[in-house]
Design a protein around this motif. Structure first.
Motif, PDB file in Angstrom:
ATOM      1  N   PHE A 185       0.815  -1.302  -0.018  1.00 50.49           N
ATOM      2  CA  PHE A 185      -0.045  -0.067  -0.049  1.00 50.49           C
ATOM      3  C   PHE A 185       0.990   1.087  -0.047  1.00 50.49           C
ATOM      4  O   PHE A 185       0.717   2.008  -0.658  1.00 50.49           O
ATOM      5  CB  PHE A 185      -1.034  -0.101   1.106  1.00 50.49           C
ATOM      6  N   ALA A 186       2.017   1.074   0.883  1.00 41.95           N
ATOM      7  CA  ALA A 186       2.957   2.391   0.861  1.00 41.95           C
ATOM      8  C   ALA A 186       3.699   2.447  -0.502  1.00 41.95           C
ATOM      9  O   ALA A 186       3.558   3.727  -0.911  1.00 41.95           O
ATOM     10  CB  ALA A 186       3.775   2.216   1.990  1.00 41.95           C
ATOM     11  N   VAL A 187       4.005   1.543  -0.997  1.00 46.12           N
ATOM     12  CA  VAL A 187       4.798   1.602  -2.377  1.00 46.12           C
ATOM     13  C   VAL A 187       3.751   1.935  -3.448  1.00 46.12           C
ATOM     14  O   VAL A 187       3.956   2.870  -4.425  1.00 46.12           O
ATOM     15  CB  VAL A 187       5.011   0.042  -2.945  1.00 46.12           C
ATOM     16  N   GLY A 188       2.229   1.711  -3.250  1.00 46.77           N
ATOM     17  CA  GLY A 188       1.430   2.076  -4.309  1.00 46.77           C
ATOM     18  C   GLY A 188       1.254   3.564  -4.234  1.00 46.77           C
ATOM     19  O   GLY A 188       0.729   4.136  -5.186  1.00 46.77           O
ATOM     20  N   ILE A 189       1.362   4.222  -3.010  1.00 44.83           N
ATOM     21  CA  ILE A 189       1.101   5.641  -2.877  1.00 44.83           C
ATOM     22  C   ILE A 189       2.211   6.309  -3.779  1.00 44.83           C
ATOM     23  O   ILE A 189       2.055   7.291  -4.385  1.00 44.83           O
ATOM     24  CB  ILE A 189       1.139   6.080  -1.518  1.00 44.83           C
ATOM     25  N   ALA A 190       3.506   5.836  -3.593  1.00 44.06           N
ATOM     26  CA  ALA A 190       4.657   6.347  -4.505  1.00 44.06           C
ATOM     27  C   ALA A 190       4.494   6.108  -5.796  1.00 44.06           C
ATOM     28  O   ALA A 190       4.749   7.129  -6.554  1.00 44.06           O
ATOM     29  CB  ALA A 190       5.961   5.774  -3.875  1.00 44.06           C
ATOM     30  N   LEU A 191       3.929   4.882  -6.303  1.00 46.99           N
ATOM     31  CA  LEU A 191       3.790   4.805  -7.871  1.00 46.99           C
ATOM     32  C   LEU A 191       2.733   5.494  -8.327  1.00 46.99           C
ATOM     33  O   LEU A 191       2.720   6.160  -9.293  1.00 46.99           O
ATOM     34  CB  LEU A 191       3.557   3.342  -7.717  1.00 46.99           C
ATOM     35  N   PHE A 192       1.574   5.915  -7.329  1.00 52.16           N
ATOM     36  CA  PHE A 192       0.745   6.677  -8.065  1.00 52.16           C
ATOM     37  C   PHE A 192       1.156   7.980  -8.140  1.00 52.16           C
ATOM     38  O   PHE A 192       0.644   8.757  -9.155  1.00 52.16           O
ATOM     39  CB  PHE A 192      -0.634   6.752  -6.870  1.00 52.16           C
ATOM     40  N   ALA A 193       2.008   8.692  -7.027  1.00 55.11           N
ATOM     41  CA  ALA A 193       2.653   9.944  -7.445  1.00 55.11           C
ATOM     42  C   ALA A 193       3.235  10.032  -8.919  1.00 55.11           C
ATOM     43  O   ALA A 193       3.324  10.920  -9.531  1.00 55.11           O
ATOM     44  CB  ALA A 193       3.601  10.228  -6.492  1.00 55.11           C
ATOM     45  N   ALA A 194       4.153   8.861  -9.109  1.00 54.27           N
ATOM     46  CA  ALA A 194       4.809   8.676 -10.524  1.00 54.27           C
ATOM     47  C   ALA A 194       3.965   8.845 -11.678  1.00 54.27           C
ATOM     48  O   ALA A 194       4.022   9.361 -12.374  1.00 54.27           O
ATOM     49  CB  ALA A 194       5.662   7.494 -10.233  1.00 54.27           C
ATOM     50  N   LEU A 195       2.837   7.824 -11.378  1.00 51.76           N
ATOM     51  CA  LEU A 195       1.895   8.005 -12.472  1.00 51.76           C
ATOM     52  C   LEU A 195       1.207   9.444 -12.627  1.00 51.76           C
ATOM     53  O   LEU A 195       1.063   9.790 -13.762  1.00 51.76           O
ATOM     54  CB  LEU A 195       0.812   6.935 -12.026  1.00 51.76           C
ATOM     55  N   GLY A 196       0.797  10.120 -11.599  1.00 55.50           N
ATOM     56  CA  GLY A 196       0.305  11.501 -11.655  1.00 55.50           C
ATOM     57  C   GLY A 196       1.316  12.383 -12.205  1.00 55.50           C
ATOM     58  O   GLY A 196       0.874  13.396 -12.978  1.00 55.50           O
ATOM     59  N   TYR A 197       2.514  12.363 -12.062  1.00 54.95           N
ATOM     60  CA  TYR A 197       3.798  13.064 -12.721  1.00 54.95           C
ATOM     61  C   TYR A 197       3.494  12.908 -14.445  1.00 54.95           C
ATOM     62  O   TYR A 197       3.622  13.985 -15.002  1.00 54.95           O
ATOM     63  CB  TYR A 197       4.796  12.840 -12.163  1.00 54.95           C
ATOM     64  N   TYR A 198       3.314  11.800 -14.798  1.00 56.23           N
ATOM     65  CA  TYR A 198       3.376  11.412 -16.339  1.00 56.23           C
ATOM     66  C   TYR A 198       2.037  11.601 -16.829  1.00 56.23           C
ATOM     67  O   TYR A 198       1.964  11.838 -17.964  1.00 56.23           O
ATOM     68  CB  TYR A 198       4.017  10.108 -16.594  1.00 56.23           C
ATOM     69  N   VAL A 199       1.206  11.389 -16.221  1.00 55.38           N
ATOM     70  CA  VAL A 199      -0.336  11.171 -16.708  1.00 55.38           C
ATOM     71  C   VAL A 199      -1.119  12.681 -15.978  1.00 55.38           C
ATOM     72  O   VAL A 199      -1.625  12.486 -14.861  1.00 55.38           O
ATOM     73  CB  VAL A 199      -1.209  10.146 -16.648  1.00 55.38           C
ATOM     74  N   ARG A 200      -1.173  13.661 -16.613  1.00 48.22           N
ATOM     75  CA  ARG A 200      -1.489  14.999 -16.039  1.00 48.22           C
ATOM     76  C   ARG A 200      -2.954  15.208 -15.996  1.00 48.22           C
ATOM     77  O   ARG A 200      -3.657  15.587 -15.088  1.00 48.22           O
ATOM     78  CB  ARG A 200      -0.706  16.299 -16.470  1.00 48.22           C
ATOM     79  N   PRO A 201      -3.662  15.005 -17.407  1.00 47.77           N
ATOM     80  CA  PRO A 201      -5.217  15.350 -17.227  1.00 47.77           C
ATOM     81  C   PRO A 201      -5.769  14.400 -16.471  1.00 47.77           C
ATOM     82  O   PRO A 201      -5.538  13.104 -16.221  1.00 47.77           O
ATOM     83  CB  PRO A 201      -5.411  15.019 -18.696  1.00 47.77           C
ATOM     84  N   TRP A 202      -6.775  14.742 -15.543  1.00 38.75           N
ATOM     85  CA  TRP A 202      -7.484  14.056 -14.304  1.00 38.75           C
ATOM     86  C   TRP A 202      -8.281  13.124 -14.666  1.00 38.75           C
ATOM     87  O   TRP A 202      -8.197  11.831 -14.233  1.00 38.75           O
ATOM     88  CB  TRP A 202      -8.053  15.014 -13.368  1.00 38.75           C
ATOM     89  N   ALA A 321       4.729  11.249  -2.869  1.00 38.64           N
ATOM     90  CA  ALA A 321       5.775  10.035  -2.916  1.00 38.64           C
ATOM     91  C   ALA A 321       6.170   9.860  -1.631  1.00 38.64           C
ATOM     92  O   ALA A 321       6.456   8.708  -0.991  1.00 38.64           O
ATOM     93  CB  ALA A 321       6.615  10.143  -3.996  1.00 38.64           C
ATOM     94  N   MET A 322       6.820  10.969  -1.108  1.00 36.64           N
ATOM     95  CA  MET A 322       7.554  10.914   0.165  1.00 36.64           C
ATOM     96  C   MET A 322       6.633  10.590   1.383  1.00 36.64           C
ATOM     97  O   MET A 322       7.170   9.596   2.448  1.00 36.64           O
ATOM     98  CB  MET A 322       8.007  12.514   0.667  1.00 36.64           C
ATOM     99  N   TYR A 323       5.482  10.866   1.406  1.00 36.68           N
ATOM    100  CA  TYR A 323       4.536  10.288   2.613  1.00 36.68           C
ATOM    101  C   TYR A 323       4.282   8.919   2.348  1.00 36.68           C
ATOM    102  O   TYR A 323       3.891   8.218   3.317  1.00 36.68           O
ATOM    103  CB  TYR A 323       3.156  11.158   2.480  1.00 36.68           C
ATOM    104  N   GLY A 324       4.428   8.310   1.068  1.00 35.23           N
ATOM    105  CA  GLY A 324       4.226   6.869   1.117  1.00 35.23           C
ATOM    106  C   GLY A 324       5.587   6.205   1.407  1.00 35.23           C
ATOM    107  O   GLY A 324       5.709   5.336   2.074  1.00 35.23           O
TER     108      GLY A 324
END
Length: 498
Positions: A185-202, A321-324
C-alpha cells in the motif's frame, strides 16, 4: 488433524500460496491509487481573481473573472471548485472514506456468513466499474457519487483481501503476509505519485489508476475459497479439497489428509455469530472495545500527521511519494520486533504508539527556525513512521485475536472505528486557533493512551489461533482484561495439566 497440522502437511507458505498471496498483495497498489486519487485529481492550482470581482455575489459571475495561472487539469479547473465551491473537493474525499467505513461494516460480517471469495470478487468487480464511472463523470454530482461507491467497495474488498492473505498460509507467516500487504500500500502511494507526474489530465489519470483492477480481477477468479473459513463453518470436506489442491500445487502428497470434525461448527449463526456476538461474548466484548480505540488512535495520529506534513512546500508529486515511502522503514522493524519472544505483538504495538506520541510531544519544544534534523516536519514524519509501524501490527494482531468464524466481523468493526479517526483527523489542525501546540497535544495523548490500553490485550505470538467461539472460551485463548476469577481458573487449569 487440526488446521495448523494440515498446513504443515500441505506447506505453510509453499509456491502456490506465494503466488496467491503475491496477487492479493499487489492489489494493495491498486487500492492505494484509489485511496489517494483525490489528492491529485482534486489538486487546486494557483489562480487570480480580478479586482472587479470583489463585489460579485454570484458564483457564475465570479467564474468570468477567474484566471488559473498554473497548468493543472483537475476537477477544480473543470468545474471551477474555488471560493464558495472549494469545499466540494474535500467533500468528495470524505465521501470516499465514508464509503470505506460502511463497506467495512457491511462486507465483513457478510464474508463471515457467505464466504470470503464471493464477497471479495463482487466488491472488486464493482470497484473497477465505479472507478471508470469516476473517470467518465459528466458532472461533479456524478463524480462524488462514484467516489462514495468506490469507497464502499474498496472498504469491503480490502478487508476481505487482507483476511485471505492470512488464511491461505500457516499462522507463522501471518505477520509476514500482513506486513507485505501494508508495504504494498505504501509503495502504491509512491507509484501513484509517479503515475500522476506523467499522466496529468485528471480523467486520463483516473482511467490509468483504475485499469489495473481489471487484470487483478481476472487473476483472482481462480483463487480458492479460504480453507479456514470452510473449516470454521463445518464444511470440512470442502476444506480438505482446498488443502489437497494446495498440496498438489506445492508438489506435496496429501491424499490421506483428514481434518478433525468440529461439533456444531456449521450452526454458529444460530448462536449469534456476527456483530452482536462482539457485544455479548464476555471475552470479545472487552477485546473489541480496546481494539476499537487503538484503531481509532492509529488512524487519527496517522492521518493527522500526514495533513500536518502536507504543508511542506515543493512539488505535490514529490510530497505524495515521500508520504508513502516514509512508511517503508517501519515494516522491517515490525517483522523483527513482533516475532521476538521478548517483544511480541502486544509490547511492539504499545511501544510504537508511545514513540509516536512522544515524537508529537517533542514538536512542542522545537522552534520554527530549528535545523532540518530537529524541525517540526522531521519530527512529524518520525511520528508517522512510528504510527505506520503500529498500524501494521494492529492489522496482524487483530486477525490473531478473533476466531475465524467472526474474524471479518471483528476486523470490520475495528476498521469502522479507524475510519472515524480518519474523518476527524482533518479537523484537528484547526485547533491551532486555541493554541499552536493543541493539535500535537491531541496526537500525543491519543498515541500514549492507545499504547497503554494496548498492554491490556493478550499476547498471540507462538500461540494457537481460535477457529470457533467454543475454543475462545478455553483458558488458552480467553485472556484479555480478565477478572481475577478468570485468572484463578486458568492457574488452576494449568496446575492440573502439568
Amino acid at each position: 488433524m487440526d488446521l495448523e497440522e494440515a498446513f504443515h502437511v500441505v506447506g505453510e507458505f509453499g509456491p502456490y500460496q506465494k503466488r496467491a498471496v503475491a496477487t492479493l498483495v499487489l492489489i494493495q497498489v491498486y487500492m492505494a491509487c484509489q485511496s489517494m486519487l483525490i489528492v491529485l485529481v482534486g489538486a487546486v492550482p494557483k489562480y487570480q481573481v480580478d479586482q472587479k470581482a470583489g463585489s460579485l455575489s454570484s458564483h457564475q459571475e465570479l467564474l468570468q473573472h477567474v484566471t488559473f495561472t498554473e497548468d493543472v487539469d483537475s476537477i477544480v479547473t473543470e468545474w471551477f471548485l474555488i471560493k464558495q465551491q472549494a469545499y466540494k473537493v474535500s467533500l468528495a474525499g470524505s465521501l470516499f472514506f465514508a464509503g470505506v467505513l460502511v463497506g467495512n461494516v457491511f462486507f465483513g460480517p457478510l464474508s463471515d456468513k457467505i464466504g470470503r471469495k464471493p464477497v471479495f470478487l463482487t466488491a472488486l468487480f464493482f470497484e473497477v466499474l465505479f472507478g471508470y464511472a469516476t473517470a467518465l463523470a459528466p458532472s461533479y454530482e456524478v463524480f462524488a457519487l462514484s467516489r462514495l461507491l468506490v469507497g464502499l467497495m474498496n472498504g469491503g474488498m480490502g478487508l476481505v483481501c487482507f483476511v485471505l492473505t492470512q488464511e491461505y498460509v500457516g499462522k507463522p507467516y501471518w505477520a509476514l503476509t500482513g506486513t507485505l500487504t501494508n508495504m504494498a500500500f505504501a509503495v502504491g502511494i509512491a507509484l501513484f505519485a509517479a503515475l500522476g507526474y506523467y499522466v496529468r489530465p485528471w480523467r486520463d489519470l483516473a482511467t490509468a489508476a483504475n485499469s489495473p483492477g481489471v487484470l487483478f480481477f481476472l487473476l483472482c477468479v481462480n483463487l480458492p475459497e479460504s480453507p479456514r473459513w470452510l473449516y470454521s463453518r463445518g464444511r470440512t470436506e470442502q476444506a480438505e479439497e482446498v488443502l489437497r489442491y494446495m498440496a498438489l500445487r506445492n508438489g506435496k502428497a496429501a491424499t490421506n489428509l483428514r481434518l478433525r470434525r468440529i461439533a456444531n461448527a456449521g450452526n454458529q449463526d444460530g448462536g449469534g455469530t456476527g456483530l452482536m456476538q462482539l457485544v455479548t461474548h464476555p471475552v470479545l466484548r472487552w477485546r473489541t472495545v480496546v481494539l476499537m480505540y487503538v484503531w481509532y488512535a492509529c488512524s487519527l495520529v496517522y492521518y493527522g500527521l500526514t495533513l500536518g506534513a502536507s504543508e511542506t512546500s515543493g512539488s505535490r508529486y514529490l510530497n505524495v511519494a515521500m508520504y508513502g515511502l516514509v512508511e517503508l522503514p517501519a515494516y522491517p522493524l515490525c517483522i523483527y520486533f513482533i516475532n521476538k519472544q521478548w517483544a511480541g505483538r502486544r509490547k511492539s504495538l504499545a511501544g510504537f504508539l508511545c514513540l509516536a506520541g512522544t515524537a508529537c510531544l517533542c514538536t512542542m519544544f522545537v522552534s520554527d527556525n530549528a535545523g532540518a534534523l530537529l524541525s517540526i516536519t522531521s519530527l512529524a514524519l518520525l511520528g508517522k513512521l512510528m504510527v505506520s509501524a503500529a498500524f501494521n501490527i494492529v492489522y496482524v494482531y487483530t486477525s490473531e485475536l478473533y476466531p475465524t468464524v467472526i474474524r471479518n466481523a471483528g476486523l470490520g468493526v475495528c476498521s469502522m472505528s479507524c475510519r472515524v479517526g480518519g474523518i476527524l483527523a482533518p479537523f484537528v489542525p484547526s485547533m491551532r486557533a486555541f493554541h499552536t501546540s493543541m493539535p500535537f497535544t491531541v496526537f500525543c495523548l491519543s498515541g500514549l493512551s492507545a499504547g497503554c490500553l494496548g498492554l491490556l490485550l493478550p499476547e498471540t505470538l507462538n500461540r494457537p489461533v481460535a477457529e470457533t467461539l467454543e475454543e475462545l472460551n478455553s483458558p488458552t485463548y480467553s485472556r484479555v482484561v480478565e477478572s481475577k476469577a478468570h485468572l484463578y481458573k486458568e492457574t488452576q487449569w494449568n496446575s492440573n495439566h502439568k
